[in-house]
Motif scaffolding. Structure first.
Motif, mmCIF file in Angstrom:
data_model
loop_
_atom_site.group_PDB
_atom_site.id
_atom_site.type_symbol
_atom_site.label_atom_id
_atom_site.label_comp_id
_atom_site.label_asym_id
_atom_site.label_seq_id
_atom_site.Cartn_x
_atom_site.Cartn_y
_atom_site.Cartn_z
ATOM 1 N N ALA A 147 0.860 -1.186 0.000
ATOM 2 C CA ALA A 147 0.000 0.000 0.000
ATOM 3 C C ALA A 147 0.891 1.228 0.000
ATOM 4 O O ALA A 147 1.843 1.320 0.784
ATOM 5 C CB ALA A 147 -0.911 0.000 1.220
ATOM 6 N N ASP A 148 0.609 2.166 -0.880
ATOM 7 C CA ASP A 148 1.438 3.357 -1.008
ATOM 8 C C ASP A 148 1.295 4.270 0.209
ATOM 9 O O ASP A 148 0.218 4.388 0.801
ATOM 10 C CB ASP A 148 1.040 4.144 -2.258
ATOM 11 C CG ASP A 148 1.426 3.441 -3.544
ATOM 12 O OD1 ASP A 148 2.195 2.461 -3.482
ATOM 13 O OD2 ASP A 148 0.944 3.861 -4.609
ATOM 14 N N ALA B 180 -7.767 3.890 -5.131
ATOM 15 C CA ALA B 180 -9.039 3.174 -5.070
ATOM 16 C C ALA B 180 -9.542 3.022 -3.639
ATOM 17 O O ALA B 180 -10.744 3.075 -3.393
ATOM 18 C CB ALA B 180 -8.890 1.800 -5.716
ATOM 19 N N ALA B 181 -8.635 2.798 -2.707
ATOM 20 C CA ALA B 181 -9.003 2.621 -1.298
ATOM 21 C C ALA B 181 -7.927 3.278 -0.447
ATOM 22 O O ALA B 181 -6.751 3.303 -0.827
ATOM 23 C CB ALA B 181 -9.147 1.144 -0.943
ATOM 24 N N ARG B 182 -8.338 3.791 0.699
ATOM 25 C CA ARG B 182 -7.400 4.502 1.578
ATOM 26 C C ARG B 182 -7.724 4.190 3.028
ATOM 27 O O ARG B 182 -8.833 3.773 3.373
ATOM 28 C CB ARG B 182 -7.488 6.004 1.341
ATOM 29 C CG ARG B 182 -8.877 6.561 1.570
ATOM 30 C CD ARG B 182 -8.925 8.068 1.513
ATOM 31 N NE ARG B 182 -10.291 8.576 1.580
ATOM 32 C CZ ARG B 182 -10.978 8.736 2.708
ATOM 33 N NH1 ARG B 182 -10.411 8.434 3.865
ATOM 34 N NH2 ARG B 182 -12.213 9.204 2.686
ATOM 35 N N THR C 155 -4.699 -5.950 4.510
ATOM 36 C CA THR C 155 -3.625 -6.919 4.737
ATOM 37 C C THR C 155 -2.264 -6.224 4.740
ATOM 38 O O THR C 155 -1.379 -6.596 5.520
ATOM 39 C CB THR C 155 -3.657 -8.035 3.690
ATOM 40 O OG1 THR C 155 -3.629 -7.471 2.370
ATOM 41 C CG2 THR C 155 -4.908 -8.881 3.831
ATOM 42 N N ALA C 156 -2.103 -5.200 3.910
ATOM 43 C CA ALA C 156 -0.846 -4.441 3.920
ATOM 44 C C ALA C 156 -0.658 -3.724 5.256
ATOM 45 O O ALA C 156 0.445 -3.722 5.835
ATOM 46 C CB ALA C 156 -0.820 -3.444 2.771
ATOM 47 N N LEU C 157 -1.716 -3.113 5.780
ATOM 48 C CA LEU C 157 -1.614 -2.383 7.037
ATOM 49 C C LEU C 157 -1.385 -3.329 8.212
ATOM 50 O O LEU C 157 -0.625 -3.013 9.133
ATOM 51 C CB LEU C 157 -2.882 -1.559 7.264
ATOM 52 C CG LEU C 157 -3.126 -0.425 6.264
ATOM 53 C CD1 LEU C 157 -4.387 0.333 6.621
ATOM 54 C CD2 LEU C 157 -1.943 0.522 6.199
#
Length: 272
Positions: free
Chosen positions: A137-138, A195-197, A229-231
């Motif tokens: 995730a950026d 797309a999502a944050r 999942t990234a967070l």
């Protein structure tokens, strides 16, 4: 209402939330049973201008209290209602958060009679295994995030004027003071659009995932799962890792499937 022991894990989470609220606030004012946070830059923001009532028995983290439990019973609903009118005088809203299930339920009839709406939230704690090799995730800068927030608020509040949209978007900058680690994260479509944050906060070994949002045009494509999942992978090593979900809405079931379990309920009262 007598003081009750607060389970240690829940006490750490509530202390984290209260510390985050106080550090990001413009002003902090003591009220019966808790405190109020105020921000004159964003007077229309419910989250930045509200009363927060502690669970009976939870230590008061304010310097004046020295981390001690203040004596006496929890305040009555009428005292809290009067404090909200006094402290939030000049605001167009009244917002009171009660971080204790029994106390919030006891207050509910009086707040309803005073014209407040009532929401119940779940504090959910991650009990699963942090994912391996998630999709990244950026990290988003404020300059990248603000246009996305403006669009999301226009989508959520289509009748709001641009001044309200701008205030709601820009208040996110206040969160940077809330914790040692404050990250704004996002996943993108193939064309580069966010797309999502979500936000990730961490302080003193506790981590919170907050403000999870997927734009309407991007839903149903797995972006929220990829982001979560990234967070979770990034938050690994903190204990607990938690989030707050609306008890009446479907995302709590999505979070359950990711490994979050309910720990406690809190109450929010709002009058506009």
């Amino acid at each position: 209402m007598s003081r009750r022991a607060v389970p240690p894990e829940l006490a750490r989470i509530i202390a984290f939330e209260h510390g985050f609220a106080q550090r990001r606030a413009g002003r902090v004012v003591a009220v019966p049973g808790g405190f109020a946070v105020l921000n004159d830059r964003y007077p229309g923001s419910y989250d930045d201008n509200r009363l927060i009532i502690r669970p009976p028995g939870l230590p008061d983290p304010s310097p004046a209290a020295g981390g001690e439990v203040r004596p006496g019973p929890a305040p009555r609903a009428g005292e809290v209602l009067r404090a909200a009118d006094e402290v939030l005088d000049g605001r167009a809203h009244r917002h009171v958060c009660v971080d204790d299930d029994e106390l919030g339920a006891a207050y509910a009839p009086a707040f309803a009679a005073a014209g407040y709406t009532h929401d119940i939230n779940l504090i959910m704690v991650f009990r699963g295994t942090p994912p391996r090799d998630p999709r990244p995730a950026d990290h988003l800068t404020l300059d990248e995030l603000l246009p996305v927030l403006r669009d999301d608020w226009r989508e959520t509040l289509p009748d709001a004027d641009e001044g309200v949209v701008e205030e709601l978007a820009r208040r996110v900058a206040e969160r940077l003071r809330g914790a040692d680690v404050v990250q704004f994260r996002g996943v993108r479509e193939a064309d580069g659009r966010i797309a999502a944050r979500a936000d990730l906060y961490a302080h003193d070994g506790v981590a919170q995932i907050e403000s999870v949002y997927t734009g309407a045009r991007h839903r149903g494509r797995g972006h929220a799962r990829a982001l979560m999942t990234a967070l979770l992978a990034d938050a690994a090593g903190n204990d607990p890792i938690f989030l707050v979900a609306d008890d009446a809405d479907w995302p709590k079931d999505f979070y359950r499937r990711l490994g979050f379990e309910p720990l406690a309920r809190t109450h929010s009262f709002l009058r506009v």
